[in-house]
Scaffold this motif. Structure first.
Motif, PDB file in Angstrom:
ATOM      1  N   ASP A  47      19.751 -26.587  82.851  1.00  0.00           N
ATOM      2  CA  ASP A  47      19.399 -27.238  81.579  1.00  0.00           C
ATOM      3  C   ASP A  47      18.401 -26.421  80.766  1.00  0.00           C
ATOM      4  N   SER A  48      17.582 -25.612  81.441  1.00  0.00           N
ATOM      5  CA  SER A  48      16.572 -24.814  80.737  1.00  0.00           C
ATOM      6  C   SER A  48      17.194 -23.593  80.063  1.00  0.00           C
ATOM      7  N   GLY A  49      18.430 -23.280  80.417  1.00  0.00           N
ATOM      8  CA  GLY A  49      19.117 -22.142  79.808  1.00  0.00           C
ATOM      9  C   GLY A  49      18.651 -20.794  80.324  1.00  0.00           C
ATOM     10  N   TRP A  50      17.809 -20.774  81.325  1.00  0.00           N
ATOM     11  CA  TRP A  50      17.283 -19.521  81.915  1.00  0.00           C
ATOM     12  C   TRP A  50      17.917 -19.365  83.287  1.00  0.00           C
ATOM     13  N   LEU A  51      18.871 -18.459  83.413  1.00  0.00           N
ATOM     14  CA  LEU A  51      19.530 -18.301  84.716  1.00  0.00           C
ATOM     15  C   LEU A  51      19.022 -17.051  85.411  1.00  0.00           C
ATOM     16  N   PRO A  52      18.603 -17.167  86.671  1.00  0.00           N
ATOM     17  CA  PRO A  52      18.012 -16.014  87.369  1.00  0.00           C
ATOM     18  C   PRO A  52      19.042 -14.964  87.769  1.00  0.00           C
ATOM     19  N   ASP A  53      18.619 -13.699  87.760  1.00  0.00           N
ATOM     20  CA  ASP A  53      19.415 -12.617  88.351  1.00  0.00           C
ATOM     21  C   ASP A  53      19.235 -12.612  89.860  1.00  0.00           C
ATOM     22  N   VAL A  54      18.026 -12.966  90.273  1.00  0.00           N
ATOM     23  CA  VAL A  54      17.681 -12.931  91.693  1.00  0.00           C
ATOM     24  C   VAL A  54      16.881 -14.178  92.064  1.00  0.00           C
ATOM     25  N   VAL A  55      17.205 -14.744  93.215  1.00  0.00           N
ATOM     26  CA  VAL A  55      16.405 -15.837  93.785  1.00  0.00           C
ATOM     27  C   VAL A  55      15.570 -15.242  94.915  1.00  0.00           C
ATOM     28  N   VAL A  56      14.258 -15.399  94.831  1.00  0.00           N
ATOM     29  CA  VAL A  56      13.375 -14.930  95.906  1.00  0.00           C
ATOM     30  C   VAL A  56      12.775 -16.140  96.617  1.00  0.00           C
ATOM     31  N   ALA A  57      13.159 -16.303  97.885  1.00  0.00           N
ATOM     32  CA  ALA A  57      12.650 -17.411  98.685  1.00  0.00           C
ATOM     33  C   ALA A  57      11.364 -16.995  99.379  1.00  0.00           C
ATOM     34  N   VAL A  58      10.368 -17.853  99.327  1.00  0.00           N
ATOM     35  CA  VAL A  58       9.110 -17.572 100.016  1.00  0.00           C
ATOM     36  C   VAL A  58       9.217 -18.110 101.449  1.00  0.00           C
ATOM     37  N   ALA A  59       9.284 -17.194 102.409  1.00  0.00           N
ATOM     38  CA  ALA A  59       9.453 -17.564 103.813  1.00  0.00           C
ATOM     39  C   ALA A  59       8.131 -18.045 104.406  1.00  0.00           C
ATOM     40  N   ARG A  60       8.217 -18.978 105.404  1.00  0.00           N
ATOM     41  CA  ARG A  60       9.492 -19.552 105.799  1.00  0.00           C
ATOM     42  C   ARG A  60       9.852 -20.820 105.020  1.00  0.00           C
ATOM     43  N   GLY A  61       8.853 -21.536 104.478  1.00  0.00           N
ATOM     44  CA  GLY A  61       9.103 -22.845 103.874  1.00  0.00           C
ATOM     45  C   GLY A  61      10.127 -22.852 102.749  1.00  0.00           C
ATOM     46  N   GLY A  62      10.226 -21.729 102.006  1.00  0.00           N
ATOM     47  CA  GLY A  62      11.146 -21.685 100.883  1.00  0.00           C
ATOM     48  C   GLY A  62      12.523 -21.148 101.228  1.00  0.00           C
ATOM     49  N   LEU A  63      12.741 -20.792 102.497  1.00  0.00           N
ATOM     50  CA  LEU A  63      14.027 -20.181 102.879  1.00  0.00           C
ATOM     51  C   LEU A  63      15.202 -21.123 102.687  1.00  0.00           C
ATOM     52  N   VAL A  64      15.081 -22.331 103.211  1.00  0.00           N
ATOM     53  CA  VAL A  64      16.192 -23.285 103.127  1.00  0.00           C
ATOM     54  C   VAL A  64      16.380 -23.753 101.679  1.00  0.00           C
ATOM     55  N   PRO A  65      15.306 -24.162 100.979  1.00  0.00           N
ATOM     56  CA  PRO A  65      15.475 -24.505  99.560  1.00  0.00           C
ATOM     57  C   PRO A  65      16.010 -23.326  98.740  1.00  0.00           C
ATOM     58  N   GLY A  66      15.555 -22.113  99.024  1.00  0.00           N
ATOM     59  CA  GLY A  66      15.997 -20.935  98.264  1.00  0.00           C
ATOM     60  C   GLY A  66      17.484 -20.668  98.445  1.00  0.00           C
ATOM     61  N   GLY A  67      17.971 -20.775  99.677  1.00  0.00           N
ATOM     62  CA  GLY A  67      19.397 -20.567  99.941  1.00  0.00           C
ATOM     63  C   GLY A  67      20.233 -21.637  99.276  1.00  0.00           C
ATOM     64  N   SER A  68      19.780 -22.857  99.381  1.00  0.00           N
ATOM     65  CA  SER A  68      20.500 -23.982  98.797  1.00  0.00           C
ATOM     66  C   SER A  68      20.551 -23.874  97.271  1.00  0.00           C
ATOM     67  N   LEU A  69      19.429 -23.492  96.678  1.00  0.00           N
ATOM     68  CA  LEU A  69      19.356 -23.346  95.225  1.00  0.00           C
ATOM     69  C   LEU A  69      20.208 -22.164  94.751  1.00  0.00           C
ATOM     70  N   ALA A  70      20.216 -21.074  95.523  1.00  0.00           N
ATOM     71  CA  ALA A  70      21.036 -19.912  95.158  1.00  0.00           C
ATOM     72  C   ALA A  70      22.520 -20.293  95.114  1.00  0.00           C
ATOM     73  N   TYR A  71      22.976 -21.064  96.087  1.00  0.00           N
ATOM     74  CA  TYR A  71      24.367 -21.538  96.062  1.00  0.00           C
ATOM     75  C   TYR A  71      24.606 -22.460  94.880  1.00  0.00           C
ATOM     76  N   ALA A  72      23.676 -23.409  94.656  1.00  0.00           N
ATOM     77  CA  ALA A  72      23.849 -24.394  93.582  1.00  0.00           C
ATOM     78  C   ALA A  72      23.848 -23.730  92.205  1.00  0.00           C
ATOM     79  N   LEU A  73      23.208 -22.553  92.102  1.00  0.00           N
ATOM     80  CA  LEU A  73      23.160 -21.832  90.830  1.00  0.00           C
ATOM     81  C   LEU A  73      24.249 -20.760  90.747  1.00  0.00           C
ATOM     82  N   GLY A  74      24.995 -20.580  91.829  1.00  0.00           N
ATOM     83  CA  GLY A  74      26.003 -19.521  91.857  1.00  0.00           C
ATOM     84  C   GLY A  74      25.381 -18.143  91.816  1.00  0.00           C
ATOM     85  N   SER A  75      24.167 -18.032  92.327  1.00  0.00           N
ATOM     86  CA  SER A  75      23.405 -16.788  92.262  1.00  0.00           C
ATOM     87  C   SER A  75      23.552 -15.995  93.562  1.00  0.00           C
ATOM     88  N   LYS A  76      24.138 -14.789  93.455  1.00  0.00           N
ATOM     89  CA  LYS A  76      24.394 -13.999  94.669  1.00  0.00           C
ATOM     90  C   LYS A  76      23.256 -13.067  95.043  1.00  0.00           C
TER      91      LYS A  76
END
Ligand code: 5GP
Length: 161
Positions: free
Chosen positions: A25-54
């Protein structure tokens, strides 16, 4: 005992889709998702899939040693991703929670210093956080139980739950 905010696996599934919708909705789509390990690993992977971000990467930061117990300062631990690749890229930094916000502050400053266009996304933001992430699912001032760290590590005694 203290009241907790409990995130279940089910609710996490919905949370990551809703967080992805905020980003879209913000119109800003990331080129890269950087997950902060370890707590952000699972949310980061899930968000990368949900955004179609490889494009995904991780940065390993250590701060909390136990509930409410921290090191003096958050620190980046090896293995270290090549942050020089991120210059000029839109980078979405994902973590589980902005609590003091000091972990996110460290990562955001590090990536901004390497010329990236950086934003952050978290499941929860606490009121005291020194960083207000652009994307946040919920606010709480309680200690949060996340599904991936709710149980102690599995051991050979075979009690898995
Ligand atoms: P901060 O640097 O914002 O204080 O928090 C850094 C990290 O500490 C978070 O990414 C998270 O892994 C952990 N942490 C902070 N608050 C909580 C909490 O309420 N519950 C859990 N499980 N971890 C937390």
């Amino acid at each position: 005992s203290y009241e907790r905010e409990v995130l279940t696996w089910d609710l996490f599934g919905r949370a990551s889709r809703e967080l992805a919708l905020q980003v879209v909705d913000s119109g800003w789509l990331p080129d890269v998702v950087v997950a902060v390990a370890r707590g952000g690993l699972v949310p980061g992977g899930s968000l990368a899939y949900a955004l179609g971000s490889k494009g995904v990467g991780t940065l390993n930061v250590e701060f909390y040693t136990d509930i409410g117990r921290t090191l003096d300062d958050p620190r980046v631990l090896p293995p270290l991703m090549d942050v020089d690749d991120l210059g000029g890229k839109r980078v979405l930094v994902v973590d589980d929670v902005a609590d003091s916000g000091r972990t996110l502050r460290l990562v955001l400053d590090m990536l901004t210093g390497h010329g990236a266009d950086v934003r952050s996304a978290v499941l929860y933001t606490k009121p005291r956080s020194i960083v207000k992430p652009e994307y946040s699912w919920r606010d709480t001032d309680l200690w949060i139980t996340f599904p991936w760290s709710a149980l102690p590590p599995v051991t050979e005694d075979r009690t898995v739950f």
